[in-house]
Design an enzyme around this catalytic site. Structure first.
Site, mmCIF file in Angstrom:
data_model
loop_
_atom_site.group_PDB
_atom_site.id
_atom_site.type_symbol
_atom_site.label_atom_id
_atom_site.label_comp_id
_atom_site.label_asym_id
_atom_site.label_seq_id
_atom_site.Cartn_x
_atom_site.Cartn_y
_atom_site.Cartn_z
ATOM 1 C CG ASN A 9 -1.719 1.253 1.389
ATOM 2 O OD1 ASN A 9 -1.827 2.032 0.441
ATOM 3 N ND2 ASN A 9 -2.296 1.468 2.566
ATOM 4 C CE LYS A 11 0.082 3.352 4.756
ATOM 5 N NZ LYS A 11 -0.024 3.514 6.190
ATOM 6 C CD GLU A 164 -3.802 -2.778 7.301
ATOM 7 O OE1 GLU A 164 -2.701 -3.060 6.830
ATOM 8 O OE2 GLU A 164 -4.350 -1.679 7.143
ATOM 9 N N GLY A 170 2.055 1.803 10.778
ATOM 10 C CA GLY A 170 2.990 2.920 10.658
ATOM 11 C C GLY A 170 3.663 3.291 11.964
ATOM 12 N N GLY A 231 2.678 -1.315 4.322
ATOM 13 C CA GLY A 231 2.756 0.120 4.038
ATOM 14 C C GLY A 231 4.201 0.532 3.811
ATOM 15 N N GLY A 232 4.841 1.030 4.862
ATOM 16 C CA GLY A 232 6.196 1.598 4.762
ATOM 17 C C GLY A 232 7.178 0.728 3.990
HETATM 18 C C1 PEP Z 1 -0.958 -0.092 6.069
HETATM 19 O O1 PEP Z 1 -1.012 1.103 5.882
HETATM 20 O O2 PEP Z 1 -1.847 -0.827 5.635
HETATM 21 C C2 PEP Z 1 0.179 -0.624 6.803
HETATM 22 C C3 PEP Z 1 0.146 -1.856 7.216
HETATM 23 O O3 PEP Z 1 1.229 0.250 7.024
HETATM 24 P P1 PEP Z 1 2.638 -0.105 7.718
HETATM 25 O O4 PEP Z 1 3.132 -1.385 7.109
HETATM 26 O O5 PEP Z 1 3.518 1.050 7.392
HETATM 27 O O6 PEP Z 1 2.378 -0.251 9.172
#
Ligand code: PEP
Length: 248
Positions: A9, A11, A164, A170, A231-232
């Site tokens: 993702n 974002k 999640e 994040g 995400g990251g």
């Molecule tokens: C997300 O935004 O779905 C996510 C899991 O972010 P991160 O991996 O950065 O925690």
């Protein structure tokens, strides 16, 4: 057998040209991937990234979709618009959209049904806040989301759930392997109970929340965890590829 699915993702990161550079670097790193590999990109990056992933194992995803087929919804994008561009997956109900853009269980449900109707695979995000977990409300929150978000879905195996926990997104704080496995087992059990005969056993459930190249092996070794929403770490090709190769 549920085929693992690792989805990035991005974002609101990467212009179209930056996105192209990222997938160019990622392509050779995931050419032997055994799992499904998806990048969920900003809508405006879709045409360029679609071209750049051609001939690779990487599949294209979006980060949101409107529930109406068309009409006076300024700024929104329909499922058919995504579909025509070769988008196969769409994230729905991410906690950031729930927190900052007024997404509710009702709109998550409408978007999910619209995406399924157009032949897209929704990746529907559910999960509890830290306060809810600490107050012992995790299962209650999941119950509410499961009942509302998936109402009317004919075949649950056509969607992916991303569990999640909001406190892990994040933040660098990952759920332990056991916490993630336990919550995901609960989600599946609850879906089976609430939606009998709708293929909950074949539905894939990812974990999302600070999954990275280091902790992915332990999480993915859990029997209930069918993948990750990242995400990251999805912004760095080598890190994302390491997660894709969690089994190596
Ligand atoms: C997300 O935004 O779905 C996510 C899991 O972010 P991160 O991996 O950065 O925690």
């Amino acid at each position: 057998m549920r085929k693992p699915i690792i989805a990035g993702n991005w974002k609101m990161n990467n212009t179209a040209s930056e996105g192209v550079e990222l997938v160019k670097a990622l392509k050779p790193l995931v050419k032997d991937a055994k799992c499904e590999v998806v990048v969920c990109v900003p809508a405006i990056d879709i045409p360029a990234v679609k071209k750049a992933i051609h001939g690779s194992k990487i599949r294209l995803g979006a980060q949101n979709v409107h529930f109406a087929e068309k009409g006076a919804y300024t700024g929104e994008i329909s499922a058919n618009m995504l579909k025509e561009y070769g988008v196969q997956y769409v994230i729905i109900g991410h906690s950031e959209r729930r927190a900052y853009f007024g997404e509710t269980d009702e709109t998550v449900n409408k978007r999910t049904l619209a995406a399924l109707n157009a032949g897209l695979t929704p990746i529907v995000c559910i999960g509890e806040s830290l306060e809810e977990r600490e107050s012992g409300l995790t299962q209650k929150v999941l119950d509410r989301q499961i009942a509302a978000d998936f109402a009317g879905v004919e075949d649950l195996s056509k969607l992916v759930i991303a569990y999640e926990p909001i406190w892990a997104i994040g933040t660098g704080k990952t759920a332990t392997d056991e916490q993630a496995n336990e919550a995901i087992a609960y989600i599946r059990k609850r879906c089976k109970k609430l939606y009998p005969g709708k293929n909950a056993g074949r539905m894939r459930i990812q974990y999302g929340g600070s999954m990275n190249a280091k902790n992915c092996k332990g999480l993915m070794a859990q029997p209930e965890i069918d993948g990750g929403l990242i995400g990251g770490a999805s912004l760095k090709p080598a890190d994302f590829a390491a997660i894709v190769h969690f089994d190596k």
